[in-house]
Design a protein around this motif. Structure first.
Motif, PDB file in Angstrom:
ATOM      1  N   GLY A  97     -13.930  -2.777  -1.102  1.00  0.00           N
ATOM      2  CA  GLY A  97     -13.280  -2.096  -2.220  1.00  0.00           C
ATOM      3  C   GLY A  97     -12.729  -1.090  -0.782  1.00  0.00           C
ATOM      4  N   GLY A  98     -13.622   0.315  -1.950  1.00  0.00           N
ATOM      5  CA  GLY A  98     -13.769   1.302  -1.641  1.00  0.00           C
ATOM      6  C   GLY A  98     -14.000   1.853  -0.323  1.00  0.00           C
ATOM      7  N   GLU A  99     -14.888   1.227   0.601  1.00  0.00           N
ATOM      8  CA  GLU A  99     -14.467   1.510   2.253  1.00  0.00           C
ATOM      9  C   GLU A  99     -13.868   0.949   2.811  1.00  0.00           C
ATOM     10  N   GLY A 100     -12.895  -0.203   2.924  1.00  0.00           N
ATOM     11  CA  GLY A 100     -11.720  -1.015   3.222  1.00  0.00           C
ATOM     12  C   GLY A 100     -10.571   0.907   3.161  1.00  0.00           C
ATOM     13  N   SER A 101      -9.879   0.811   1.754  1.00  0.00           N
ATOM     14  CA  SER A 101      -9.269   1.568   1.675  1.00  0.00           C
ATOM     15  C   SER A 101      -9.431   2.964   2.479  1.00  0.00           C
ATOM     16  N   SER A 102     -10.716   4.058   2.081  1.00  0.00           N
ATOM     17  CA  SER A 102     -11.029   4.897   2.211  1.00  0.00           C
ATOM     18  C   SER A 102     -10.867   5.005   3.684  1.00  0.00           C
ATOM     19  N   ILE A 103     -11.115   4.239   4.435  1.00  0.00           N
ATOM     20  CA  ILE A 103     -11.326   4.494   6.054  1.00  0.00           C
ATOM     21  C   ILE A 103      -9.921   3.653   6.441  1.00  0.00           C
ATOM     22  N   LYS A 104      -9.165   3.308   5.891  1.00  0.00           N
ATOM     23  CA  LYS A 104      -7.590   2.967   6.183  1.00  0.00           C
ATOM     24  C   LYS A 104      -6.700   4.199   6.421  1.00  0.00           C
ATOM     25  N   LEU A 105      -7.011   4.081   4.834  1.00  0.00           N
ATOM     26  CA  LEU A 105      -6.300   5.856   4.394  1.00  0.00           C
ATOM     27  C   LEU A 105      -6.950   7.230   6.047  1.00  0.00           C
TER      28      LEU A 105
ATOM     29  N   ALA B 181      -5.708  14.398  -6.985  1.00  0.00           N
ATOM     30  CA  ALA B 181      -5.626  13.880  -5.144  1.00  0.00           C
ATOM     31  C   ALA B 181      -4.158  13.749  -6.009  1.00  0.00           C
ATOM     32  N   ASN B 182      -3.520  13.221  -4.871  1.00  0.00           N
ATOM     33  CA  ASN B 182      -1.674  12.816  -5.067  1.00  0.00           C
ATOM     34  C   ASN B 182      -2.158  11.725  -5.682  1.00  0.00           C
ATOM     35  N   TYR B 183      -3.010  10.554  -5.003  1.00  0.00           N
ATOM     36  CA  TYR B 183      -3.407   9.051  -5.583  1.00  0.00           C
ATOM     37  C   TYR B 183      -4.567   8.814  -5.526  1.00  0.00           C
ATOM     38  N   PHE B 184      -5.000   7.694  -6.160  1.00  0.00           N
ATOM     39  CA  PHE B 184      -6.340   7.239  -6.455  1.00  0.00           C
ATOM     40  C   PHE B 184      -6.492   5.840  -6.448  1.00  0.00           C
ATOM     41  N   VAL B 185      -7.590   5.466  -5.479  1.00  0.00           N
ATOM     42  CA  VAL B 185      -8.689   3.849  -5.598  1.00  0.00           C
ATOM     43  C   VAL B 185      -9.748   3.712  -6.805  1.00  0.00           C
TER      44      VAL B 185
ATOM     45  N   GLY C 190      -9.042  -3.188  -0.658  1.00  0.00           N
ATOM     46  CA  GLY C 190      -8.878  -2.641  -0.349  1.00  0.00           C
ATOM     47  C   GLY C 190      -7.947  -1.526   0.941  1.00  0.00           C
ATOM     48  N   ARG C 191      -8.271  -2.002   2.089  1.00  0.00           N
ATOM     49  CA  ARG C 191      -7.217  -2.189   2.867  1.00  0.00           C
ATOM     50  C   ARG C 191      -5.657  -1.624   2.610  1.00  0.00           C
TER      51      ARG C 191
END
Ligand SMILES: Cc1cc2nc3c(=O)[nH]c(=O)nc-3n(C[C@H](O)[C@H](O)[C@H](O)COP(=O)(O)OP(=O)(O)OC[C@H]3O[C@@H](n4cnc5c(N)ncnc54)[C@H](O)[C@@H]3O)c2cc1C
Length: 467
Positions: free
Chosen positions: A18-26, A140-144, A328-329
């Motif tokens: 979940g964290g990997e999908g979102s962080s790499i996308k961002l 941060a402005n956003y958090f996941v 996450g993505r």
């Protein structure tokens, strides 16, 4: 010297899928991103205690048991034996390779990895405590939130005793038991029951429900019970609840509420999971956590605070690495673009690595019947396919459910060797918009011969000829 910046566009908590999908996308979208991880190595529960070690173990065990079943190989190597240390050695190699790959993703994409436990101090500030006792604050402005889950442990079961294990601690056993009781027959319980049985361990599987994996199509769930019970020899107790667990010097005794008593060397407790939300300061922000430690989100994975997203196991169902990564993505996409493709979030296939393997997508016969959908069914049995006969993987079936009038595929249900791979052929057609989602694709397409993919042609013709 602290060289870390302390403000980011987005901070992701947890480095599982979940964290990997979102962080790499961002990061690829140009955002400044940090990922906070409490474990000493990145990868999440998925890499260290869940998907990767269990699937590696199951793969090696299957290789070993196929070897034993093979007429040729069992004659050449009649004494083949495997130790726990050898099995776990293979698991460790794959885990480390996965960790190295993931570290590379973060480095290449300029995602700052911050080690420590993250806790919200206010809606835009995190405090991260590392294992040296140091504390730092980041904004941060956003958090996941992608903090995953851990096995549920009831208070009255003594997990400090080495005979009582859960899916995290089973990976630390030093030697194989002669007998194992698995309490809880969800995906994890069924998978480990199958794997240990394939190693020659006597296995009891205690199911708290009436049949195995009730959400599956009934024919598939029945096939799983048949193969686990009659072919593999696992003793399955359905519809049972534990009363207490007694641990002795020579074994563990599971007392069931119905009065039954099951003795074994080890007990694997596989009855539910709890979200990793404790100690994160969520309640103070107004983000409620339910009795399973899960956080509620909307269709775009936003919590009640729109700048704080949550994905993966921490939001509950379906508790799959595959889903966590996509969620996450999608959360990352929503942060960047303000939209989220919700269709993809719903159509998640199931992959269950039991013996036989199971994979499904779409409606079951029960669901389609309840919805009064006019459907027809087509079957293909692996024992009748040339490839199944050549490889010796004859136990299995592909079942297609399709609309009688439009011929669109409504459900794909498969069990047998490589079912999790076979499913994706059908998924590619099922995902097409009308009129391209049709079983005619399989009837009018030339397949390599001999292959397991051919099962689609056989099942499509079988169903079509019934119209
Ligand atoms: C035995 C087993 C087998 C499985 N098999 C499969 C399978 O075959 N296929 C499949 O798709 N899924 C499978 N799963 C499920 C899959 O592993 C999970 O769905 C997936 O790992 C969830 O991903 P996640 O990103 O939500 O969390 P995780 O992978 O659990 O990662 C969460 C990370 O967050 C970190 N963390 C937690 N709290 C904090 C905090 N406050 N601060 C900093 N870091 C924190 C944790 O240390 C962890 O590293 C299996 C699970 C188990 C247990």
């Amino acid at each position: 010297m602290d060289v870390l910046q302390n403000h980011f566009d987005v901070i992701v908590i947890g480095s599982g899928p979940g964290g990997e999908g979102s962080s790499i996308k961002l990061a690829k979208a140009g955002k400044s991103v940090a990922i906070v991880e409490n474990n000493a190595l990145v990868g999440g529960g998925c890499t260290h205690w869940g998907t990767i070690p269990s699937k590696t173990l199951i793969h090696v065990v299957n290789q070993f048991s196929e070897h034993k079943k093979s007429r040729l190989l069992s004659q050449i190597f009649p004494q083949a034996k495997v130790s726990c240390a050898e099995l776990m050695g293979v698991v460790h190699d794959v885990v480390i390779q996965q960790v190295r790959d993931r570290e590379g993703f973060y480095t290449r994409n300029n995602v700052e990895v911050i080690m420590g436990f993250a806790r919200f101090v206010d809606p835009h500030t995190l405090e991260v405590s590392d294992d040296q006792g140091n504390q730092r604050q980041f904004t941060a402005n956003y958090f996941v939130i992608a903090t995953g889950s851990h096995p549920y442990r009831p208070d009255d079961v003594d997990f400090d005793n080495q005979r009582v294990l859960d899916s995290d601690t089973i990976l630390q056993i030093q030697e194989l038991p002669a007998t194992l009781t698995v309490y809880g027959a969800g995906v994890i319980g069924c998978e480990y029951a199958s794997a240990f049985k394939n190693l020659g361990v006597k296995v009891n599987l205690v199911n708290t429900r009436e049949r195995l994996l009730e959400y599956l199509d009934e024919e598939i769930s029945n096939a799983l019970s048949y193969h686990m019970r009659d072919e593999q020899g696992i003793v399955i107790r359905q519809n049972e609840e534990y009363q207490r667990v007694e641990v002795n010097t020579d074994g563990v005794v599971l007392h069931l509420a119905t009065g039954k008593i099951i003795k074994s060397d080890l007990l694997l407790w596989a009855n539910g999971r709890t979200g990793n939300s404790a100690g994160m300061g969520l309640e103070a922000l107004g983000i409620a956590v339910d009795h399973r430690g899960n956080i509620a989100v909307n269709e775009s994975y936003q919590t009640v605070l729109p700048h704080i997203y949550a994905v993966g196991d921490i939001v509950g169902f379906p508790n799959l690495a595959s889903a966590a990564y996509d969620q996450g993505r999608f959360a990352g996409t929503h942060i960047v673009e303000g939209t989220c493709d919700e269709r993809l979030v719903r159509d998640i296939p199931t992959g269950i690595y039991t013996t036989p393997e199971i994979s499904c997508l779409g409606g079951t016969e029960r669901e389609l019947t309840d919805q009064r959908v006019p459907y027809e069914v087509g079957h293909s049995f692996f024992r009748n396919l040339a490839r199944g006969q050549i490889t010796g993987h004859k136990a299995g079936m592909l079942k297609l459910l399709f609309h009688r009038e439009t011929l669109e595929i409504l459900g794909i249900h498969c069990f047998g060797h490589n079912a999790a791979e076979i499913l994706h052929i059908g998924q590619a057609i099922m995902a097409q918009p009308a009129p391209n989602n049709t079983i005619k694709y399989f009837m009018n397409t030339t397949f390599n011969y001999p292959t397991m993919a051919e099962a689609y042609r056989v099942a499509a013709l079988n169903g079509y000829n019934r119209l």
